[in-house]
Design a protein around this motif. Structure first.
Motif, PDB file in Angstrom:
ATOM      1  N   THR A  62       4.266 -18.091 -37.604  1.00  9.20           N
ATOM      2  CA  THR A  62       4.804 -19.389 -37.204  1.00  9.20           C
ATOM      3  C   THR A  62       6.245 -19.469 -37.692  1.00  9.20           C
ATOM      4  O   THR A  62       6.630 -18.850 -38.685  1.00  9.20           O
ATOM      5  N   TRP A  63       7.038 -20.245 -36.959  1.00  7.37           N
ATOM      6  CA  TRP A  63       8.457 -20.410 -37.321  1.00  7.37           C
ATOM      7  C   TRP A  63       8.861 -21.824 -36.967  1.00  7.37           C
ATOM      8  O   TRP A  63       8.594 -22.290 -35.851  1.00  7.37           O
ATOM      9  N   ASN A  64       9.491 -22.512 -37.917  1.00  3.57           N
ATOM     10  CA  ASN A  64       9.809 -23.926 -37.739  1.00  3.57           C
ATOM     11  C   ASN A  64      11.286 -24.204 -38.018  1.00  3.57           C
ATOM     12  O   ASN A  64      11.645 -24.737 -39.078  1.00  3.57           O
TER      13      ASN A  64
ATOM     14  N   LYS B 217      12.602 -29.312 -38.223  1.00  8.26           N
ATOM     15  CA  LYS B 217      11.678 -29.862 -39.214  1.00  8.26           C
ATOM     16  C   LYS B 217      11.753 -31.381 -39.221  1.00  8.26           C
ATOM     17  O   LYS B 217      12.672 -31.975 -38.645  1.00  8.26           O
TER      18      LYS B 217
ATOM     19  N   CYS C 221       7.347 -36.155 -36.941  1.00  6.33           N
ATOM     20  CA  CYS C 221       7.143 -36.123 -35.496  1.00  6.33           C
ATOM     21  C   CYS C 221       7.110 -37.544 -34.944  1.00  6.33           C
ATOM     22  O   CYS C 221       6.425 -38.426 -35.483  1.00  6.33           O
TER      23      CYS C 221
ATOM     24  N   GLY D 103       7.553 -23.957 -33.832  1.00  6.08           N
ATOM     25  CA  GLY D 103       7.360 -25.402 -33.936  1.00  6.08           C
ATOM     26  C   GLY D 103       5.936 -25.805 -34.237  1.00  6.08           C
ATOM     27  O   GLY D 103       5.430 -26.775 -33.655  1.00  6.08           O
ATOM     28  N   SER D 104       5.293 -25.113 -35.149  1.00  6.49           N
ATOM     29  CA  SER D 104       3.900 -25.436 -35.470  1.00  6.49           C
ATOM     30  C   SER D 104       3.768 -26.671 -36.353  1.00  6.49           C
ATOM     31  O   SER D 104       2.690 -27.249 -36.450  1.00  6.49           O
ATOM     32  N   SER D 105       4.862 -27.087 -36.999  1.00  4.16           N
ATOM     33  CA  SER D 105       4.763 -28.201 -37.944  1.00  4.16           C
ATOM     34  C   SER D 105       5.312 -29.517 -37.410  1.00  4.16           C
ATOM     35  O   SER D 105       5.143 -30.560 -38.034  1.00  4.16           O
ATOM     36  N   THR D 106       5.980 -29.482 -36.269  1.00  7.59           N
ATOM     37  CA  THR D 106       6.445 -30.709 -35.623  1.00  7.59           C
ATOM     38  C   THR D 106       6.623 -30.414 -34.137  1.00  7.59           C
ATOM     39  O   THR D 106       6.737 -29.257 -33.746  1.00  7.59           O
TER      40      THR D 106
ATOM     41  N   MET E 181       8.778 -29.964 -31.368  1.00  6.90           N
ATOM     42  CA  MET E 181      10.211 -29.807 -31.150  1.00  6.90           C
ATOM     43  C   MET E 181      10.642 -30.197 -29.740  1.00  6.90           C
ATOM     44  O   MET E 181      11.828 -30.150 -29.414  1.00  6.90           O
TER      45      MET E 181
END
Length: 230
Positions: free
Chosen positions: A17-19, A22, A25, A64-67, A69
């Protein structure tokens, strides 16, 4: 932070995963696992230090696994910078594959002709065919997501649907919505934040749904939904 190894109950085909974008959301879904981890998240920002990340080659990366995008409050310039970085750092002999997931997939269409999009699987969340305003808050309605994914599929782009956390649904319309997205894979998962109570379907309802979905797509039932596999 750079690339993170995919852990836990993430999609099995994703390696990393790559974010690069950040922050909080816009959609503010009540069940969001990131809200449980960081309830006081800052407003969205482009983390420029992430643009030094070695993306490697031959990897499957969820961007964009954490928000989300592609939410409406994310500037188009930020998204373009991220996509450009992926394209400029591509390996011609062993290219990466990317997963983009959004509850606002109509914005995928804004960038659909970017050259890196040829290496992307497009995914949206269809956790139910119904709209639960107190749960989904500012997220686009399911019908809007389906319409956008249908357009993307008609362009010949690979699509995926995640029904997680799966909530109470009406089977005929639910199947119709997912079919219109023409997904190669449908992911089914349960609410992983047990402190948040959601309207869940019965085991029988889920099994009937899975049986119908298997007539036109591969179906993956995640480990957090083992109760529904039996």
């Amino acid at each position: 932070m750079g690339l993170n190894l995919s852990k836990g109950d993430m999609y099995k085909f994703v390696n990393y995963t790559w974010n690069p974008i950040k922050g909080k959301c816009l959609h503010d879904c009540s069940y969001c696992y990131m809200k449980q981890i960081n309830p006081n998240a800052n407003p969205p920002r482009l983390a420029e230090y992430e643009l030094n990340t070695d993306l490697g080659c031959g990897r499957s990366i969820f961007i964009g696994s954490s928000t989300d995008m592609f939410a409406e409050d994310i500037p188009s310039e930020w998204i373009a910078i991220v996509l450009d970085y992926c394209y400029q750092n591509r390996n011609m002999l062993l290219p990466n594959a990317y997963l983009l997931q959004s509850k606002n997939p109509k914005r995928f269409l804004e960038f659909i002709n970017h050259p890196i999009m040829e290496r992307v699987v497009f995914c949206t969340t269809i956790e139910t065919n119904r709209f639960y305003p107190e749960i989904m808050n500012k997220a686009p309605r399911i019908e809007e997501r389906v319409e956008a994914m249908e357009k993307i599929a008609r362009l010949g782009r690979p699509t995926m649907v995640t029904a997680e956390p799966l909530m109470r649904f009406d089977r005929e319309e639910m199947v119709s919505f997912i079919r219109r997205c023409n997904p190669k894979l449908v992911n089914i998962g349960r609410n992983s934040c047990r402190r948040i109570i959601l309207p869940e379907p019965t085991q029988e309802e889920v099994q009937q749904l899975i049986a119908e979905l298997k007539s036109f797509a591969n179906v993956n039932v995640k480990d957090n939904a083992l109760i529904w596999r039996k």
